[in-house]
Design a protein around this motif. Structure first.
Motif, PDB file in Angstrom:
ATOM      1  N   ASP A 278       0.825  -1.210   0.000  1.00  0.00           N
ATOM      2  CA  ASP A 278       0.000   0.000   0.000  1.00  0.00           C
ATOM      3  C   ASP A 278       0.857   1.257   0.000  1.00  0.00           C
ATOM      4  OD1 ASP A 278      -2.317   1.644   0.307  1.00  0.00           O
ATOM      5  OD2 ASP A 278      -1.898   1.774   2.443  1.00  0.00           O
ATOM      6  N   ASN A 279       1.873   1.290   0.843  1.00  0.00           N
ATOM      7  CA  ASN A 279       2.741   2.462   0.968  1.00  0.00           C
ATOM      8  C   ASN A 279       4.108   2.264   0.337  1.00  0.00           C
ATOM      9  OD1 ASN A 279       0.815   3.917   2.284  1.00  0.00           O
ATOM     10  ND2 ASN A 279       1.908   4.087   4.224  1.00  0.00           N
ATOM     11  N   SER A 280       4.343   1.093  -0.217  1.00  0.00           N
ATOM     12  CA  SER A 280       5.668   0.819  -0.768  1.00  0.00           C
ATOM     13  C   SER A 280       5.560  -0.267  -1.833  1.00  0.00           C
ATOM     14  CB  SER A 280       6.615   0.365   0.350  1.00  0.00           C
ATOM     15  OG  SER A 280       7.826  -0.117  -0.181  1.00  0.00           O
ATOM     16  N   SER A 281       6.376  -0.141  -2.877  1.00  0.00           N
ATOM     17  CA  SER A 281       6.370  -1.144  -3.940  1.00  0.00           C
ATOM     18  C   SER A 281       7.064  -2.425  -3.511  1.00  0.00           C
ATOM     19  CB  SER A 281       7.056  -0.589  -5.190  1.00  0.00           C
ATOM     20  OG  SER A 281       8.414  -0.278  -4.915  1.00  0.00           O
ATOM     21  N   VAL A 282       7.797  -2.386  -2.383  1.00  0.00           N
ATOM     22  CA  VAL A 282       8.526  -3.573  -1.935  1.00  0.00           C
ATOM     23  C   VAL A 282       8.119  -3.991  -0.526  1.00  0.00           C
ATOM     24  CG1 VAL A 282      10.524  -3.122  -3.414  1.00  0.00           C
ATOM     25  CG2 VAL A 282      10.432  -2.107  -1.128  1.00  0.00           C
ATOM     26  N   GLY A 283       7.093  -3.367   0.022  1.00  0.00           N
ATOM     27  CA  GLY A 283       6.647  -3.711   1.371  1.00  0.00           C
ATOM     28  C   GLY A 283       7.220  -2.765   2.412  1.00  0.00           C
ATOM     29  N   GLU A 284       6.420  -2.506   3.463  1.00  0.00           N
ATOM     30  CA  GLU A 284       6.844  -1.589   4.521  1.00  0.00           C
ATOM     31  C   GLU A 284       7.744  -2.278   5.533  1.00  0.00           C
ATOM     32  OE1 GLU A 284       4.084   2.008   5.668  1.00  0.00           O
ATOM     33  OE2 GLU A 284       3.189   0.111   6.218  1.00  0.00           O
ATOM     34  N   GLU A 285       8.580  -1.481   6.181  1.00  0.00           N
ATOM     35  CA  GLU A 285       9.308  -1.976   7.346  1.00  0.00           C
ATOM     36  C   GLU A 285       8.362  -2.011   8.541  1.00  0.00           C
ATOM     37  OE1 GLU A 285      13.909  -1.664   7.649  1.00  0.00           O
ATOM     38  OE2 GLU A 285      13.002   0.270   8.016  1.00  0.00           O
ATOM     39  N   LYS A 501      18.014   1.642  -8.972  1.00  0.00           N
ATOM     40  CA  LYS A 501      19.325   1.844  -8.367  1.00  0.00           C
ATOM     41  C   LYS A 501      19.423   1.239  -6.975  1.00  0.00           C
ATOM     42  CE  LYS A 501      19.913   6.329 -10.652  1.00  0.00           C
ATOM     43  NZ  LYS A 501      20.161   7.787 -10.426  1.00  0.00           N
ATOM     44  N   TYR A 502      18.270   0.889  -6.402  1.00  0.00           N
ATOM     45  CA  TYR A 502      18.249   0.486  -4.999  1.00  0.00           C
ATOM     46  C   TYR A 502      17.761  -0.950  -4.853  1.00  0.00           C
ATOM     47  CZ  TYR A 502      18.288   5.577  -4.621  1.00  0.00           C
ATOM     48  OH  TYR A 502      18.592   6.894  -4.764  1.00  0.00           O
ATOM     49  N   THR A 503      18.256  -1.613  -3.803  1.00  0.00           N
ATOM     50  CA  THR A 503      17.742  -2.941  -3.480  1.00  0.00           C
ATOM     51  C   THR A 503      16.389  -2.786  -2.781  1.00  0.00           C
ATOM     52  OG1 THR A 503      18.753  -2.972  -1.278  1.00  0.00           O
ATOM     53  CG2 THR A 503      20.100  -3.753  -3.137  1.00  0.00           C
ATOM     54  N   ASN A 504      15.649  -3.891  -2.684  1.00  0.00           N
ATOM     55  CA  ASN A 504      14.360  -3.850  -1.996  1.00  0.00           C
ATOM     56  C   ASN A 504      14.509  -3.402  -0.545  1.00  0.00           C
ATOM     57  OD1 ASN A 504      13.169  -4.708  -4.312  1.00  0.00           O
ATOM     58  ND2 ASN A 504      12.667  -6.768  -3.593  1.00  0.00           N
ATOM     59  N   GLN A 505      15.561  -3.867   0.112  1.00  0.00           N
ATOM     60  CA  GLN A 505      15.777  -3.487   1.508  1.00  0.00           C
ATOM     61  C   GLN A 505      16.057  -1.998   1.629  1.00  0.00           C
ATOM     62  OE1 GLN A 505      15.166  -5.107   4.206  1.00  0.00           O
ATOM     63  NE2 GLN A 505      15.858  -3.429   5.527  1.00  0.00           N
ATOM     64  N   GLN A 506      16.819  -1.452   0.695  1.00  0.00           N
ATOM     65  CA  GLN A 506      17.093  -0.013   0.725  1.00  0.00           C
ATOM     66  C   GLN A 506      15.811   0.793   0.516  1.00  0.00           C
ATOM     67  OE1 GLN A 506      20.167   0.012  -2.340  1.00  0.00           O
ATOM     68  NE2 GLN A 506      21.718   0.579  -0.812  1.00  0.00           N
ATOM     69  N   LEU A 507      14.954   0.328  -0.379  1.00  0.00           N
ATOM     70  CA  LEU A 507      13.689   1.026  -0.625  1.00  0.00           C
ATOM     71  C   LEU A 507      12.791   0.963   0.608  1.00  0.00           C
ATOM     72  CD1 LEU A 507      12.904  -0.133  -4.271  1.00  0.00           C
ATOM     73  CD2 LEU A 507      13.543   2.163  -3.539  1.00  0.00           C
ATOM     74  N   ARG A 508      12.789  -0.178   1.285  1.00  0.00           N
ATOM     75  CA  ARG A 508      11.999  -0.298   2.512  1.00  0.00           C
ATOM     76  C   ARG A 508      12.500   0.685   3.568  1.00  0.00           C
ATOM     77  NH1 ARG A 508      11.075  -5.776   1.129  1.00  0.00           N
ATOM     78  NH2 ARG A 508      13.202  -6.336   1.673  1.00  0.00           N
ATOM     79  N   GLU A 509      13.816   0.788   3.692  1.00  0.00           N
ATOM     80  CA  GLU A 509      14.387   1.683   4.693  1.00  0.00           C
ATOM     81  C   GLU A 509      14.124   3.145   4.359  1.00  0.00           C
ATOM     82  OE1 GLU A 509      18.490   0.699   5.029  1.00  0.00           O
ATOM     83  OE2 GLU A 509      18.137  -1.254   5.993  1.00  0.00           O
ATOM     84  N   MET A 510      14.023   3.466   3.085  1.00  0.00           N
ATOM     85  CA  MET A 510      13.766   4.844   2.670  1.00  0.00           C
ATOM     86  C   MET A 510      12.325   5.266   2.971  1.00  0.00           C
ATOM     87  SD  MET A 510      15.823   4.783  -0.955  1.00  0.00           S
ATOM     88  CE  MET A 510      15.536   6.496  -1.396  1.00  0.00           C
ATOM     89  N   GLY A 511      11.396   4.320   2.962  1.00  0.00           N
ATOM     90  CA  GLY A 511      10.005   4.633   3.283  1.00  0.00           C
ATOM     91  C   GLY A 511       9.407   5.655   2.338  1.00  0.00           C
ATOM     92  N   ASP A 512       8.904   6.762   2.884  1.00  0.00           N
ATOM     93  CA  ASP A 512       8.286   7.772   2.025  1.00  0.00           C
ATOM     94  C   ASP A 512       9.312   8.610   1.278  1.00  0.00           C
ATOM     95  OD1 ASP A 512       8.735  10.282   3.958  1.00  0.00           O
ATOM     96  OD2 ASP A 512       7.951   8.642   5.162  1.00  0.00           O
ATOM     97  N   ARG A 513      10.597   8.379   1.536  1.00  0.00           N
ATOM     98  CA  ARG A 513      11.640   9.057   0.761  1.00  0.00           C
ATOM     99  C   ARG A 513      12.022   8.245  -0.481  1.00  0.00           C
ATOM    100  NH1 ARG A 513      14.164  12.816   4.252  1.00  0.00           N
ATOM    101  NH2 ARG A 513      12.534  13.506   5.692  1.00  0.00           N
ATOM    102  N   ALA A 514      11.425   7.071  -0.658  1.00  0.00           N
ATOM    103  CA  ALA A 514      11.730   6.222  -1.805  1.00  0.00           C
ATOM    104  C   ALA A 514      11.295   6.906  -3.098  1.00  0.00           C
ATOM    105  CB  ALA A 514      11.037   4.873  -1.666  1.00  0.00           C
TER     106      ALA A 514
END
Length: 521
Positions: A278-285, A501-514
């Motif tokens: 819902d809030n992320s293309s790779v799932g939320e943390e 440019k980012y891994t799924n884990q990096q995108l999760r950590e970025m959250g709304d900054r992704a």
């Protein structure tokens, strides 16, 4: 049946395609214990959300109704009866029980109100941090029973210090409910279905305003029973009702989608999957780390939204605590003044639901927040003017309706734009906690010596509304600029054929900054 990937309509994908195309070893919300998510038709999905609504919303709404009733009913038994009866009815002395029995003088009543808000604001953030650890099905009913006991005992206080102490304890006990329920709802509902649900349970607050006037009118006739005055009885009876609802909630409320036994395993899998993307293309943390706290504290939008929150909550608390005072200043008897508080709250309840429905339908928050501020501007401008009392009473509809209808949108807006479960929980608690300090200000601006125009009170409320007219456009323009910048970067990357440019884990950590996150307007 499609599911949001990221935050933009152009990125919708079919559940099966998404499930098959994403390989991820992160267990989100207990999904590893569930079967693969099914593909539902639109009608099947609507039935599923209605099923969840029927289980969660009635008990949450009832709990919040009692919360708002318990914190605000003191206004009906002091503010209204602090005026001399213009018609000289002998019953007025009986109705002044709270003031006379506790020997309240000067600004002691305002101090008692303010002492509620200080712990209420300070304990909201810590309460949200422990909600998941202690489990919602235990934490939310537990604090409900606690403040119900405090409320019951408040009906037995005999001195001013005891009243202040009871108000402090009430603030501590109630602090975890509103931010906790809002955070809890974000764990269940997709971001663009959130305001309707916040509106459903927050509408209970406007109903509480209507019920408070009716209850104060009815229970006042119990004054003298068992040696207790009317104000004592309303605190005692409402406190007992709160304890009863809290005990019921232990058996009704559930924790998280993955463990909700009233849903089938397939339904649970669908809700978990829907929230995951819902809030992320790779799932939320969803696991706590210290960086989540610092990410929330240093996020510009949290602090900007605090100003927006204040612009609505100050008028809301001001009109809630002092509407009986304002109406009594029009020259009505105490009993009639109590009854006249009911229609504005009924109007507000209707507006809350209308605003919430169309806000979710349009997937926009800001237009409805602005509309609420406009209503407040009209209402307080009428009441600060030198016009007949009938016109001022008409203005109270705008004051109550505008502040109550805008509030769910203010809360949902920030909740939509914070990604990462703990960052959202912390950010919303800071938002609500600090923003509620404006309620402490609102508790001190309506003074009896300013009656009947209340220039200071209405003037301060108009100042807060003006603050909203500055902060909301800044938020809108900032979100538009960031969304456009991310859209441009995404188009350029597609044109160049660049991969992520980012891994799924990096995108999760970025959250709304992704780079694929889009802010809700």
């Amino acid at each position: 049946m499609s599911v949001e990937k990221g935050s933009t309509p152009s990125m919708h994908e079919n559940i099966r395609e998404k499930r098959d195309s994403v390989s991820d070893d992160v267990d989100f919300g207990g999904e590893s214990t569930l079967p693969p998510p099914p593909t539902l038709t639109d009608e099947e999905e609507r039935r599923l959300w209605r099923k969840i609504d029927l289980r969660l919303m009635p008990i949450l709404s009832l709990m919040y109704l009692l919360s708002f009733l318990d914190r605000g009913n003191i206004g009906n038994f002091f503010n209204l009866f602090s005026f001399n009866d213009p018609y000289g009815e002998s019953g007025n002395a009986r109705l002044q029980g709270l003031q006379s029995q506790l020997h309240l003088t000067g600004n002691q009543y305002n101090i008692a109100l303010t002492m509620y808000f200080i712990p209420y604001c300070l304990f909201e953030c810590p309460a949200n941090l422990v909600l998941k650890r202690f489990r919602p099905s235990k934490w939310l009913p537990g604090i409900t029973v606690t403040w119900g006991i405090v409320m019951t005992l408040m009906g037995l206080v005999k001195t001013y210090p005891q009243l202040v102490g009871a108000r402090v304890c009430l603030g501590v006990a109630e602090a975890g409910l509103f931010p906790g329920v809002v955070y809890y709802l974000t764990l269940w509902y997709p971001r663009h279905q959130l305001q309707l649900r916040i509106g459903l349970f927050f509408g209970a607050a406007s109903l509480a305003g209507a019920f408070s006037g009716l209850l104060a009118f009815g229970i006042s006739f119990m004054s003298g029973t068992e040696g207790l005055l009317g104000w004592s009885w309303i605190f005692i009876l409402e406190g007992i009702a709160t304890v009863a609802v809290g005990l019921l909630a232990f058996f009704v409320l559930v924790d998280f989608p993955a463990t909700a036994t009233f849903l089938t395993p397939e339904e649970r899998a669908f809700v978990v999957f829907k929230k995951k993307y819902d809030n992320s293309s790779v799932g939320e943390e969803e696991h706590f780390a210290a960086r989540h706290f610092w990410s929330a504290v240093t996020d510009w939008q949290v602090w900007l939204h605090i100003l927006i929150y204040m612009s609505v909550i100050a008028p809301l608390y001001g009109i809630t605590l002092f509407l009986p005072t304002i109406i009594a200043s029009f020259g009505h008897t105490p009993a009639i003044s109590q009854l006249l508080t009911v229609p504005p709250y009924v109007f507000a309840t209707i507006l809350v639901y209308v605003f919430a429905y169309y806000s979710d339908k349009l997937k926009m928050r800001s237009p409805f927040v602005v509309a609420g501020l406009v209503l407040c501007l009209i209402g307080f401008s009428i009441n600060i003017s030198n016009v007949p009392s009938g016109v001022k009473y008409f203005g109270t509809f705008f004051c109550v309706g505008g502040s109550y209808a805008a509030f769910p949108g203010v809360v949902a807006w920030l909740g939509n734009n914070l990604a990462g479960q703990y960052k959202r929980g912390i950010g919303m608690a800071i938002h609500i906690g600090i923003g509620n300090f404006s309620g402490a200000i609102a508790a001190n601006i309506y003074r009896s010596r300013d009656s009947p125009r209340f220039l200071v009170g209405h003037g301060v409320e108009l100042m807060f509304v003006g603050l909203g007219f500055i902060a909301v456009p800044i938020a809108i323009l900032s979100y538009i600029r960031i969304n456009n910048k991310r859209d441009l970067a995404q188009r350029e990357a597609l044109e160049k054929g660049e991969k992520n440019k980012y891994t799924n884990q990096q995108l999760r950590e970025m959250g709304d900054r992704a780079p694929d996150f889009r802010y809700t307007l």
